[in-house]
Design an enzyme around this catalytic site. Sequence first.
Site, mmCIF file in Angstrom:
data_model
loop_
_atom_site.group_PDB
_atom_site.id
_atom_site.type_symbol
_atom_site.label_atom_id
_atom_site.label_comp_id
_atom_site.label_asym_id
_atom_site.label_seq_id
_atom_site.Cartn_x
_atom_site.Cartn_y
_atom_site.Cartn_z
ATOM 1 N N HIS A 58 -1.897 -5.487 1.369
ATOM 2 C CA HIS A 58 -3.206 -6.091 1.109
ATOM 3 C C HIS A 58 -2.970 -7.493 0.585
ATOM 4 O O HIS A 58 -2.010 -7.728 -0.151
ATOM 5 C CB HIS A 58 -3.969 -5.295 0.039
ATOM 6 C CG HIS A 58 -5.094 -6.089 -0.559
ATOM 7 N ND1 HIS A 58 -6.330 -6.156 0.025
ATOM 8 C CD2 HIS A 58 -5.145 -6.907 -1.638
ATOM 9 C CE1 HIS A 58 -7.095 -6.983 -0.681
ATOM 10 N NE2 HIS A 58 -6.402 -7.441 -1.704
ATOM 11 N N LYS A 64 0.834 -1.208 0.000
ATOM 12 C CA LYS A 64 0.000 0.000 0.000
ATOM 13 C C LYS A 64 0.871 1.261 0.000
ATOM 14 O O LYS A 64 2.081 1.197 0.260
ATOM 15 C CB LYS A 64 -0.927 -0.042 1.221
ATOM 16 C CG LYS A 64 -1.935 -1.215 1.174
ATOM 17 C CD LYS A 64 -2.870 -1.199 2.389
ATOM 18 C CE LYS A 64 -3.858 -2.365 2.320
ATOM 19 N NZ LYS A 64 -4.838 -2.327 3.454
ATOM 20 N N ASN A 99 -1.853 -0.162 6.910
ATOM 21 C CA ASN A 99 -1.310 -1.438 7.388
ATOM 22 C C ASN A 99 -0.426 -2.138 6.345
ATOM 23 O O ASN A 99 -0.316 -3.354 6.330
ATOM 24 C CB ASN A 99 -2.439 -2.332 7.917
ATOM 25 C CG ASN A 99 -3.504 -2.601 6.872
ATOM 26 O OD1 ASN A 99 -3.352 -2.222 5.724
ATOM 27 N ND2 ASN A 99 -4.565 -3.282 7.256
ATOM 28 N N GLU A 106 -9.402 -9.684 -8.173
ATOM 29 C CA GLU A 106 -8.358 -8.685 -7.901
ATOM 30 C C GLU A 106 -7.184 -8.792 -8.874
ATOM 31 O O GLU A 106 -6.629 -7.770 -9.282
ATOM 32 C CB GLU A 106 -7.879 -8.834 -6.454
ATOM 33 C CG GLU A 106 -8.963 -8.437 -5.457
ATOM 34 C CD GLU A 106 -8.568 -8.631 -4.006
ATOM 35 O OE1 GLU A 106 -9.375 -8.285 -3.125
ATOM 36 O OE2 GLU A 106 -7.444 -9.122 -3.741
ATOM 37 N N TYR A 166 -12.004 -1.795 -3.841
ATOM 38 C CA TYR A 166 -12.539 -2.113 -2.520
ATOM 39 C C TYR A 166 -14.069 -2.023 -2.484
ATOM 40 O O TYR A 166 -14.652 -1.764 -1.419
ATOM 41 C CB TYR A 166 -11.928 -1.189 -1.466
ATOM 42 C CG TYR A 166 -10.602 -1.678 -0.893
ATOM 43 C CD1 TYR A 166 -10.489 -2.940 -0.295
ATOM 44 C CD2 TYR A 166 -9.458 -0.867 -0.905
ATOM 45 C CE1 TYR A 166 -9.285 -3.375 0.253
ATOM 46 C CE2 TYR A 166 -8.255 -1.301 -0.354
ATOM 47 C CZ TYR A 166 -8.181 -2.556 0.222
ATOM 48 O OH TYR A 166 -6.991 -2.980 0.785
HETATM 49 P P1 ATP Z 1 -6.898 -6.074 2.999
HETATM 50 O O1 ATP Z 1 -8.244 -6.328 2.327
HETATM 51 O O2 ATP Z 1 -6.381 -4.689 2.757
HETATM 52 O O3 ATP Z 1 -5.900 -7.140 2.702
HETATM 53 P P2 ATP Z 1 -7.918 -7.195 5.407
HETATM 54 O O4 ATP Z 1 -8.532 -8.239 4.523
HETATM 55 O O5 ATP Z 1 -7.057 -7.644 6.545
HETATM 56 O O6 ATP Z 1 -7.091 -6.160 4.570
HETATM 57 P P3 ATP Z 1 -10.473 -5.835 5.378
HETATM 58 O O7 ATP Z 1 -11.512 -6.102 6.403
HETATM 59 O O8 ATP Z 1 -10.641 -6.419 4.012
HETATM 60 O O9 ATP Z 1 -9.055 -6.267 6.001
HETATM 61 O O10 ATP Z 1 -10.308 -4.264 5.273
HETATM 62 C C1 ATP Z 1 -9.665 -3.663 4.151
HETATM 63 C C2 ATP Z 1 -8.778 -2.555 4.622
HETATM 64 O O11 ATP Z 1 -9.606 -1.512 5.147
HETATM 65 C C3 ATP Z 1 -7.831 -2.903 5.772
HETATM 66 O O12 ATP Z 1 -6.644 -3.519 5.363
HETATM 67 C C4 ATP Z 1 -7.562 -1.535 6.347
HETATM 68 O O13 ATP Z 1 -6.624 -0.814 5.524
HETATM 69 C C5 ATP Z 1 -8.927 -0.878 6.227
HETATM 70 N N1 ATP Z 1 -9.733 -1.080 7.438
HETATM 71 C C6 ATP Z 1 -10.312 -2.224 7.854
HETATM 72 N N2 ATP Z 1 -10.970 -2.047 9.008
HETATM 73 C C7 ATP Z 1 -10.829 -0.743 9.324
HETATM 74 C C8 ATP Z 1 -11.285 0.087 10.383
HETATM 75 N N3 ATP Z 1 -12.031 -0.385 11.365
HETATM 76 N N4 ATP Z 1 -10.913 1.389 10.360
HETATM 77 C C9 ATP Z 1 -10.156 1.901 9.366
HETATM 78 N N5 ATP Z 1 -9.707 1.175 8.313
HETATM 79 C C10 ATP Z 1 -10.027 -0.130 8.299
HETATM 80 MG MG MG Z 2 -9.667 -7.758 2.772
#
Ligand code: ATP
Ligand code: MG
Length: 138
Positions: free
Chosen positions: A115, A9, A112, A126, A49
């Site tokens: 992804h 990211k 974080n 994706e 997303y």
């Molecule tokens: P990713 O899809 O990015 O690999 P993930 O699958 O671990 O991450 P998801 O639940 O798909 O998590 O959320 C997508 C992204 O949205 C997260 O990686 C983070 O960057 C953001 N995100 C998720 N939860 C929160 C939250 N509560 N507050 C802010 N941002 C969030």
């Molecule tokens: Mg995810």
Amino acid sequence: MEKTLSIIKPDGVSRGLIGEVIRRFEKNDIRVIAMKMVWMTKKQAKGFYAVHEKRPFFESLTDFMSSGPAVVMVLEADNAISKNRELMGATNFEEAEEGTIRRDFATDIEKNVVHGSDSPETAAFEISYFFNAFEIAG
Ligand code: ATP
Ligand code: MG
């Protein structure tokens, strides 16, 4: 062999973590079979997303994902999807296991660093969002 999409990211790219993230994949027998740098528009980030459209963090997340260049990769390995997610660690870095990418480098639940696709269906969507068949080696 399974394929998955990985993204370093914008926070990971701006903090100089590209090499470190790829090193962890390669050390764990995950092969990078496609890679490019992309600076997504807000619209492209929203499309990527779209599953999170209704979430309260959607606006902020898509602003962040379109805030600078990201590195998108297709990874290949046995169980690439779960293997990549294990190396990444939990979404919230505070809950991520020791030694995971997010535990070691994330600064925020949103910023974080990486992804990873979470199922074969999302991996297929994706990967095709960023790559055509000629851009994927292997
Ligand atoms: P990713 O899809 O990015 O690999 P993930 O699958 O671990 O991450 P998801 O639940 O798909 O998590 O959320 C997508 C992204 O949205 C997260 O990686 C983070 O960057 C953001 N995100 C998720 N939860 C929160 C939250 N509560 N507050 C802010 N941002 C969030
Ligand atoms: Mg995810």
